[in-house]
Write an enzyme that holds these catalytic residues in place. Structure first.
Site: not given
Ligand SMILES: *Cc1c(COP(=O)(O)O)cnc(C)c1O
Length: 414
Positions: A273-275, A312, A316, A342
């Site tokens: 699940e890469p984002g 961000r 963070y 503000c």
């Molecule tokens: C946010 C999330 C991701 C993606 O994370 P990245 O750091 O962007 O790769 C994958 N799986 C789950 C369940 C998430 O909540």
């Protein structure tokens, strides 16, 4: 590796000059590179070829329908975390059997919709959630596939806001409780526990915590499968770090070298699940200098994008490289680059050595493709930016800038 490059001191996205985009669409503006986006999906796909995983891009990193469609067209599935993301995923044309759904707080209506649409899996984060999915599935007379999200209790060495796989985090189920749930088995008559899921955090630079977590769950799966369970899938989540500054995160190939040998021969179907890894370096945010303000202590470069457009840094303390779009400045200065909001937390950079810019100059906030626009808000009644997708020498507007009318669309004057 990305396709934002300077040619004769002018910043381009692929073959489109950023200044030309700004002339037409104005600022603040998110600009995405098609080739960088697809390139990063393919990097993971190729690195993990031996496992032939289902890659489910994490929608929350960047949920624009065009971004989703580009990735879906290249074979990606989607990882969602809400009913809204399910709606987006389906609108963008994602086959339901490539959608996985995590979240500690799925509501009845979200669960019902996901069951009706026949998604591949719920990634279940607690016993009461499992019981609720079972209840709703029974009502709908459906059998539902789930994966249990395990909290493997590992330290991913990233910002504590984006750590998700330690027992102090709200995510997932510890091993003991997961085993108890699996042993309950037939109590949940409308559920098939088919997978195990982990996602230990985000912007993780090293493979060690991933390896540690995967080893733990493999041992667990082996044990439970030798008894009464039939785990077929292992979802190893996302979390791969990218370069914002001078980090040296593992590449997809480095990561694969460590992970593939662990999983090869396990007989499990692998989901990833890469984002951020896919979207992060595929986008930048362009902003214009409004004023350069000198105070007795500091210089402030005041720009037309704020924390509502890119949160961000404020949220963070994240670092983004900031470049002048046309590198013409002579000399350098130290300044805070701040937005119009503000709040003193409204900054894009602090104490930054940067080119001596002046009013009207354009700045590019780099690596803003993930958790950029998707976290944007209308705070201070600001209009969320436009978004553009560039492919070679062509570009498409993929989201119009908000209009004032959009701000009050759902409001009712009493
Ligand atoms: C946010 C999330 C991701 C993606 O994370 P990245 O750091 O962007 O790769 C994958 N799986 C789950 C369940 C998430 O909540």
């Amino acid at each position: 590796m990305h396709e934002f490059k300077f040619k004769n001191k002018r910043l381009f996205c692929e073959d489109v000059r950023i200044e030309d985009l700004v002339k037409k669409i104005n600022t603040p503006l998110y600009v995405y590179s098609y080739n960088t986006l697809v390139g990063h999906l393919l990097k993971i796909k190729n690195a993990f070829k031996q496992l032939n995983p289902l890659i489910c891009y994490s929608v929350k990193a960047n949920s624009n329908l065009s971004i989703l469609k580009v990735l879906i067209d290249k074979g990606s599935g989607l990882d969602i975390v809400s009913g809204g993301e399910l709606f987006r995923a389906l609108k963008a044309g994602c086959p339901a059997e490539k959608i996985v759904y995590a979240s500690v707080g799925k509501t009845d209506s979200e669960i019902e919709l996901a069951i009706k649409k026949k998604i591949l899996f719920f990634n279940v984060e607690s016993l009461p959630e499992l019981a609720n999915i079972n209840r709703i599935a029974r009502k709908l007379k459906k059998k539902v596939n789930v994966a249990l999200r395990i909290n493997p209790d590992v330290e991913p060495k990233t910002h504590h806001f984006i750590t998700t796989g330690k027992l102090t985090n709200k995510f997932g189920i510890d091993f003991d409780n997961a085993e108890k749930i699996i042993n309950l088995g037939s109590v949940f008559s409308n559920i098939l526990i088919k997978g195990i899921h982990i996602h230990i955090g985000s912007q993780i630079a090293q493979s060690k915590p991933f390896v540690e977590a995967i080893k733990k769950v493999l041992k667990f799966i082996k044990r439970i499968n030798s008894r009464n369970s039939e785990i077929e899938y292992l979802n190893i989540g996302g979390g791969l770090g990218i370069i914002y500054d001078n980090e040296t995160p593992q590449t997809a190939a480095d990561y694969a070298k460590k992970i593939v040998p662990l999983l090869k021969g396990s007989g499990l179907k692998i989901i990833m699940e890469p984002g951020r890894f896919i979207a992060g370096n595929s986008g930048i945010m362009i902003t214009k200098v409004l004023y350069v303000k000198k105070t007795p202590l500091k210089n402030f470069v005041i720009v037309d994008a704020g924390m509502n457009d890119l949160i961000r840094p404020a949220l963070y303390g994240a670092y983004h490289k900031i470049e002048q779009v046309h590198k013409i400045a002579k000399g350098r200065m130290k300044a805070d680059i701040v937005g119009p909001i503000c709040e003193s937390g409204d900054f894009l950079a602090k104490e930054r050595m940067m080119p001596k810019v002046k009013e009207g100059d354009l700045l590019a906030v780099m690596s803003a493709g993930a958790y950029g626009f998707s976290m944007a808000s209308n705070y201070n009644s600001r209009l969320r930016p436009a978004e553009v997708l560039v492919k070679k020498n062509k570009y498409r507007l993929i989201r119009k800038r908000d209009k004032y009318e959009d701000l009050i669309r759902q409001e009712i004057i009493c």
